[in-house]
Design a protein around this motif. Structure first.
Motif, PDB file in Angstrom:
ATOM      1  N   UNK B 125      47.210  32.132  42.579  1.00  0.00           N
ATOM      2  CA  UNK B 125      45.973  31.366  42.723  1.00  0.00           C
ATOM      3  C   UNK B 125      45.187  31.745  43.981  1.00  0.00           C
ATOM      4  N   UNK B 126      45.897  32.081  45.072  1.00  0.00           N
ATOM      5  CA  UNK B 126      45.169  32.507  46.273  1.00  0.00           C
ATOM      6  C   UNK B 126      44.465  33.833  46.009  1.00  0.00           C
ATOM      7  N   UNK B 127      45.150  34.680  45.239  1.00  0.00           N
ATOM      8  CA  UNK B 127      44.551  35.958  44.872  1.00  0.00           C
ATOM      9  C   UNK B 127      43.289  35.736  44.050  1.00  0.00           C
ATOM     10  N   UNK B 128      43.397  34.792  43.123  1.00  0.00           N
ATOM     11  CA  UNK B 128      42.254  34.466  42.270  1.00  0.00           C
ATOM     12  C   UNK B 128      41.114  33.889  43.115  1.00  0.00           C
ATOM     13  N   UNK B 129      41.481  33.001  44.039  1.00  0.00           N
ATOM     14  CA  UNK B 129      40.476  32.435  44.945  1.00  0.00           C
ATOM     15  C   UNK B 129      39.718  33.549  45.656  1.00  0.00           C
ATOM     16  N   UNK B 130      40.509  34.509  46.143  1.00  0.00           N
ATOM     17  CA  UNK B 130      39.919  35.620  46.880  1.00  0.00           C
ATOM     18  C   UNK B 130      38.925  36.386  46.008  1.00  0.00           C
ATOM     19  N   UNK B 131      39.362  36.641  44.757  1.00  0.00           N
ATOM     20  CA  UNK B 131      38.488  37.401  43.868  1.00  0.00           C
ATOM     21  C   UNK B 131      37.244  36.616  43.489  1.00  0.00           C
ATOM     22  N   UNK B 132      37.421  35.281  43.378  1.00  0.00           N
ATOM     23  CA  UNK B 132      36.276  34.440  43.061  1.00  0.00           C
ATOM     24  C   UNK B 132      35.249  34.447  44.193  1.00  0.00           C
ATOM     25  N   UNK B 133      35.765  34.604  45.422  1.00  0.00           N
ATOM     26  CA  UNK B 133      34.876  34.573  46.579  1.00  0.00           C
ATOM     27  C   UNK B 133      33.983  35.806  46.614  1.00  0.00           C
ATOM     28  N   UNK B 134      34.418  36.876  45.928  1.00  0.00           N
ATOM     29  CA  UNK B 134      33.618  38.098  45.932  1.00  0.00           C
ATOM     30  C   UNK B 134      32.481  37.982  44.925  1.00  0.00           C
ATOM     31  N   UNK B 136      30.849  39.397  42.222  1.00  0.00           N
ATOM     32  CA  UNK B 136      31.305  40.465  41.343  1.00  0.00           C
ATOM     33  C   UNK B 136      30.360  41.630  41.143  1.00  0.00           C
ATOM     34  N   UNK B 137      29.187  41.334  40.590  1.00  0.00           N
ATOM     35  CA  UNK B 137      28.294  42.414  40.224  1.00  0.00           C
ATOM     36  C   UNK B 137      27.838  43.185  41.469  1.00  0.00           C
ATOM     37  N   UNK B 138      27.679  42.432  42.571  1.00  0.00           N
ATOM     38  CA  UNK B 138      27.237  43.057  43.808  1.00  0.00           C
ATOM     39  C   UNK B 138      28.285  44.060  44.296  1.00  0.00           C
ATOM     40  N   UNK B 139      29.542  43.645  44.266  1.00  0.00           N
ATOM     41  CA  UNK B 139      30.637  44.525  44.653  1.00  0.00           C
ATOM     42  C   UNK B 139      30.615  45.768  43.766  1.00  0.00           C
ATOM     43  N   UNK B 140      30.446  45.528  42.482  1.00  0.00           N
ATOM     44  CA  UNK B 140      30.420  46.647  41.546  1.00  0.00           C
ATOM     45  C   UNK B 140      29.304  47.614  41.922  1.00  0.00           C
ATOM     46  N   UNK B 141      28.134  47.057  42.240  1.00  0.00           N
ATOM     47  CA  UNK B 141      26.999  47.913  42.607  1.00  0.00           C
ATOM     48  C   UNK B 141      27.336  48.740  43.835  1.00  0.00           C
ATOM     49  N   UNK B 159      36.620  45.637  35.120  1.00  0.00           N
ATOM     50  CA  UNK B 159      37.891  45.179  34.562  1.00  0.00           C
ATOM     51  C   UNK B 159      38.663  44.387  35.597  1.00  0.00           C
ATOM     52  N   UNK B 160      38.724  44.926  36.807  1.00  0.00           N
ATOM     53  CA  UNK B 160      39.494  44.263  37.853  1.00  0.00           C
ATOM     54  C   UNK B 160      38.837  42.942  38.256  1.00  0.00           C
ATOM     55  N   UNK B 161      37.525  42.995  38.450  1.00  0.00           N
ATOM     56  CA  UNK B 161      36.838  41.794  38.911  1.00  0.00           C
ATOM     57  C   UNK B 161      36.868  40.683  37.861  1.00  0.00           C
ATOM     58  N   UNK B 162      37.000  41.063  36.617  1.00  0.00           N
ATOM     59  CA  UNK B 162      36.921  40.101  35.528  1.00  0.00           C
ATOM     60  C   UNK B 162      38.207  39.291  35.342  1.00  0.00           C
ATOM     61  N   UNK B 163      39.308  39.830  35.875  1.00  0.00           N
ATOM     62  CA  UNK B 163      40.606  39.206  35.609  1.00  0.00           C
ATOM     63  C   UNK B 163      40.684  37.767  36.126  1.00  0.00           C
ATOM     64  N   UNK B 164      40.089  37.518  37.297  1.00  0.00           N
ATOM     65  CA  UNK B 164      40.263  36.223  37.962  1.00  0.00           C
ATOM     66  C   UNK B 164      39.910  35.028  37.071  1.00  0.00           C
ATOM     67  N   UNK B 165      38.749  35.120  36.410  1.00  0.00           N
ATOM     68  CA  UNK B 165      38.302  34.004  35.584  1.00  0.00           C
ATOM     69  C   UNK B 165      39.286  33.682  34.475  1.00  0.00           C
ATOM     70  N   UNK B 166      39.782  34.750  33.823  1.00  0.00           N
ATOM     71  CA  UNK B 166      40.742  34.565  32.744  1.00  0.00           C
ATOM     72  C   UNK B 166      42.023  33.914  33.235  1.00  0.00           C
ATOM     73  N   UNK B 167      42.491  34.374  34.394  1.00  0.00           N
ATOM     74  CA  UNK B 167      43.730  33.814  34.943  1.00  0.00           C
ATOM     75  C   UNK B 167      43.578  32.309  35.152  1.00  0.00           C
ATOM     76  N   UNK B 168      42.466  31.928  35.739  1.00  0.00           N
ATOM     77  CA  UNK B 168      42.292  30.499  36.036  1.00  0.00           C
ATOM     78  C   UNK B 168      42.192  29.680  34.761  1.00  0.00           C
TER      79      UNK B 168
END
Lengths: 613, 292
Positions: B125-134, B136-141, B159-168
């Protein structure tokens, strides 16, 4: 019928159906009800009988998709089915009010109790009270009417009150518009036994004082007899019998009513064998052209299948839909009296428990720590023993810790302190046991849960569920198929059920599958956590009989966790009474139920519904 | 006033079922046709493309629709219809990889997190929190822009950025299942943990998993198209709807169909997939905990 015109509420030929796309399914196939001023009627039926829907149709609260196909609901000279929703809403709450089963969702959690009542006072049609102080004063008076005399309770939020208190607040809110008719939909079912009796008494009291019409919807004939003047018995969407309570209790005139009365486990005596009605309730469409009870009736003949019987008048105010009543009345009467006779009480083996008790729990305590750090003591120093081939009842109300104890025994919870010895494996902390020890415990004790709907994985077939139970416990794969058939047979289901999914089974059948699944492990002890309380009465008796048979056949022991004293009477050899986490009384079933020593046990036994007569 | 409660003892499952929001059948039919068509084009497109989608014809640039070129030609004289057909496969493959990764990782980590609780849950969950804080699209850009772009790199990052939402989401669903008696029954029967998690629980929440994957697919399609539009995803010259949108921008007034066609392809495809996902959820979820 001269009385009809002066009736307070008159329902005629009410038919309800659910429409989903092109398919229509009948839910209620023609119901006539009559409620006089100052009268209480009860609509009694099992799940699927259409009792709640019929009542909801009166106040226009049908669920989405359910519509009235035919019929009239005459109230105050108007047909409620023809009025606009707005008009029905005006009548609802002011002239006709309703209270519901679940006291936990009935109130708005964000509103203080008195607000629920003040709101109705403000918007009611007759004499609305707009002045805030006045509304508040009136609300407090209304709370007193329902027995809440503590004025501080008015300012509490619903979650701060017990279930019984909430039901009282709900009742006060329903009464705030001074309705002429109150509809109470299973008002006591979700409550503890002692509270149940209080609420029913309160309803009766309020009804008499106000001279109000009361429609009580219940699945429990005992409750109906204790409150209502007249009873309507509903089965598979049609009325099968209408009678005064007293006459019906004395002599039921429809085989279904008789079966319902007989299958009710008696609280005051143990029966050699419970009378069960075989099978389950059909859908109204399946029985549209014949007597709805024909498929389960022992007196069925061709006449019963020839057409849908309507209610026919008998002496007094009695009506029955049984076409053969003239021929079978004496037989039914004999069956009824036969069951009423003090039946041979199965001699119980009260000899001291075997030295090798299957379960020996000593000084078990369980403390739950809440999120805010608050401690809840679910169990305090509980010691319970279950002997080999003994059936032990664990009785208590919700919150007494009875379920927690059962869960500790099977390892779903870990006791905070104390020792639990299951079949020779002693444990203080389940989580520290070795894999072998856990396996040994699992093969000794299994559990059957209350809710037959969620205790099976709905995505897998019955066969797959049983196969899993067998295989994970080391049963050879190639013999599994035969064993599955055997297990199903043990619980009285045909082998073909192996390919069915839970959705295709009735509640009773699912509970049988759950039992079969525990038997796959060949346990010595089964913890039964309220295994029949979610089932209809007629099915309850089937399952209780099954438990008894299995005990005799396999020498099983049971820890029967229940709130229902009648059930305990039928299955338990010995009883423990749990109150707020402590055992307050223990002893042979007869002794505890007939001569209770502890004050709490006495209260529990006094609260069993009895008829008014 | 007293609110109605659902009366579990008498209200049958079908009463509840129809009160759920349903996808109207006509939308569902249209969605299936759209998705079917695009899948067909992705597989057999090269056989029916009227022209080579990469063949430039500098003598016939920015042409309006005509019997020869139904949607006209782009500023380099390539046939727009052929390029749309050729773009179907990149509209499917990339989003599919993103959705599928989300489905696998989301189920795997989500159920693990929800069922096991404790340390595993904390870490995930902390990992997911971290990814949520990023963002997404901006990082990708940023990543795609710095590394130099490319369709596959964009797919990887999404693919990587998308995982967080599914996990939660799946964790929540698993938490709900974990306390149900069928899971507890399996525990007392001694069913292995992995089997409870990835057989029983997964099967029971699979409608949510698949509906979520469909949503991921649609979002990934839009995100990949956006990146391409910005010139960060697919490389110049590749037939990709987002890139076509930017390349054909100059035709907006002379040949609106040529610009709108790739835009509409993206919109219709994304919408159809979302509707199908909704339908899957409506059709296969059992509405409510008890499954009645």
């Amino acid at each position: 019928m001269a009385t009809r015109d002066s009736s307070l509420l008159d329902v005629r030929g009410l038919e309800l159906e659910v429409v989903a796309g092109a398919t229509r399914k009948t839910l209620v196939a023609g119901v006539d009800l009559r409620l006089e001023r100052g009268e209480t009627i009860a609509i009694v039926g099992e799940s699927g009988s259409g009792k709640s829907l019929s009542a909801r149709a009166i106040v226009g609260l049908l669920p989405t998709g359910v519509v009235a196909r035919a019929g009239q609901v005459t109230f105050d000279g108007r047909d409620m089915l023809q009025e606009s929703p707005r008009e029905v809403a005006r009548v609802r709450g002011s002239s006709i009010s309703m209270i519901f089963q679940d006291p936990f969702t009935m109130l708005n959690p964000l509103l203080r109790c008195s607000k629920h009542i003040e709101e109705v006072l403000k918007i009611r049609v007759d004499n609305p009270i707009t002045n805030r102080a006045e509304a508040r004063r009136e609300a407090l008076a209304r709370l007193v009417e329902v027995g809440i005399t503590d004025p501080t309770a008015a300012d509490r939020y619903p979650f701060q009150l017990s279930g019984g208190m909430r039901q009282r607040v709900g009742l006060a809110a329903a009464l705030a518009g001074d309705p002429a008719v109150l509809i109470a939909d299973e008002p006591s079912t979700a409550l503890d036994v002692t509270t149940q009796a209080e609420i029913l008494d309160l309803l009766k009291d309020v009804q008499q004082k106000r001279g109000m019409g009361l429609i009580l919807i219940t699945h429990d004939l005992r409750v109906a007899f204790s409150v209502a003047h007249r009873v309507y018995v509903l089965y598979a969407g049609s009325l099968v019998e209408v009678s005064t309570s007293a006459a019906l209790e004395h002599e039921p005139l429809h085989p279904y009513t008789l079966g319902l009365l007989l299958s009710e486990p008696a609280a005051d005596r143990r029966l050699d064998r419970l009378v069960a009605i075989d099978g389950s309730v059909p859908g109204p469409d399946e029985v549209a052209d014949r007597c709805s009870f024909a498929s389960r009736c022992e007196w069925v003949t061709d006449a019963c299948l020839a057409g849908k019987p309507t209610l026919s008048k008998l002496e007094g105010e009695r009506e029955t839909a049984c076409v053969r009543i003239g021929e079978i009345r004496s037989e039914m009467s004999a069956a009824h009296l036969g069951a009423k006779r003090p039946v041979i009480v199965t001699p119980l083996d009260h000899q001291a428990r075997d030295e090798n008790a299957i379960l020996r729990a000593t000084g078990v305590s369980k403390v739950f720590v809440g999120r805010a750090g608050n401690e809840v003591h679910a169990l305090r120093n509980v010691s319970i023993e279950v002997g080999l081939n003994e059936s032990v009842g664990l009785v208590g109300e919700s919150g007494s810790g009875k379920t927690t104890f059962g869960r500790c025994v099977v390892g779903l919870e870990t006791a905070t302190s104390g020792m639990i010895d299951v079949g020779g494996i002693r444990s203080e902390d389940y989580s520290t046991l070795t894999r072998e020890q856990r396996t040994a415990i699992r093969k000794t004790v299994q559990i059957v849960f209350q809710d037959p709907y969620s205790s099976l994985d709905r995505t897998e077939t019955v066969g797959a569920a049983l196969r899993e139970a067998l295989v994970v416990n080391g049963f050879p794969r190639d013999g599994a198929k035969r064993r599955i058939a055997e297990l199903l047979d043990l619980v009285g289901l045909p082998a073909g059920y192996a390919s069915r999914r839970p959705a295709a089974l009735s509640g009773g059948e699912r509970q049988r599958v759950s039992i079969a699944r525990t038997l796959a492990v060949e346990p010595k002890l089964i913890v039964c956590d309220e295994p029949v309380s979610a089932l209809d009465v007629s099915v309850q008796a089937q399952i209780l009989n099954l438990f008894r048979d299995l005990k005799d056949e396999f020498g099983l022991s049971y820890l029967f966790v229940t709130h229902d004293l009648a059930v305990v009477r039928q299955v338990a050899d010995r009883v423990y009474v749990l109150y707020q986490g402590s055992v307050v009384e223990e002893g042979p079933t007869e002794q505890v139920l007939d001569r209770p020593q502890h004050e709490y046990t006495q209260r529990l036994i006094a609260s069993i519904p009895r008829s008014a007569v | 006033m007293v609110a109605p409660s659902s009366d579990a003892t008498t209200t049958k499952w079908f009463v509840r079922r129809i009160s759920l929001r349903r996808v109207p059948p006509i939308f569902m039919t249209m969605s299936v046709i759209v998705v079917g068509l695009i899948v067909f084009l992705a597989i057999f497109g090269s056989l029916i493309e009227p022209y080579d989608p990469f063949q430039q014809d500098l003598l016939d640039t920015s042409a309006s629709p005509s019997p020869e070129h139904w949607l006209g030609t782009d500023p380099l004289g390539r046939d727009i219809l052929s390029r749309i057909i050729a773009g179907a496969d990149s509209a499917i493959i990339g989003p599919f990889i993103v959705a599928f990764t989300g489905l696998l990782a989301g189920s795997g980590l989500g159920i693990l997190s929800g069922y096991m609780g404790g340390t595993a849950d904390m870490v995930i969950q902390r990992l997911v929190d971290f990814m949520f804080a990023l963002p997404g699209l901006l990082i990708a850009i940023v990543i795609v822009g710095v590394v130099g772009g490319g369709y596959w790199l964009a797919v990887l990052v999404l693919s990587i950025l998308n995982v967080a939402g599914g996990v939660r989401l799946i964790r929540g669903a698993a938490l709900e299942q974990r306390v149900l008696p069928y899971v507890e029954a399996a525990r007392t029967l001694g069913v292995p943990r992995w089997r409870i998690m990835y057989l029983h629980i997964w099967r029971n929440i699979s409608p949510i998993v698949f509906a979520n994957a469909a949503l991921d697919f649609a979002l990934a399609l839009v995100a990949l198209s956006s990146l391409s539009y910005l010139g960060l995803g697919s490389q110049p010259g590749e037939a990709e709807w987002g890139r076509m949108l930017s390349e054909n921008q100059s035709l907006l007034f002379s040949n609106p169909a040529g610009v709108l066609a790739p835009a509409l392809a993206i919109v219709f495809f994304a919408t159809s997939v979302t509707i199908i996902g909704d339908w899957i959820y409506d059709r296969f979820s059992y509405g409510g905990r008890t499954g009645r």
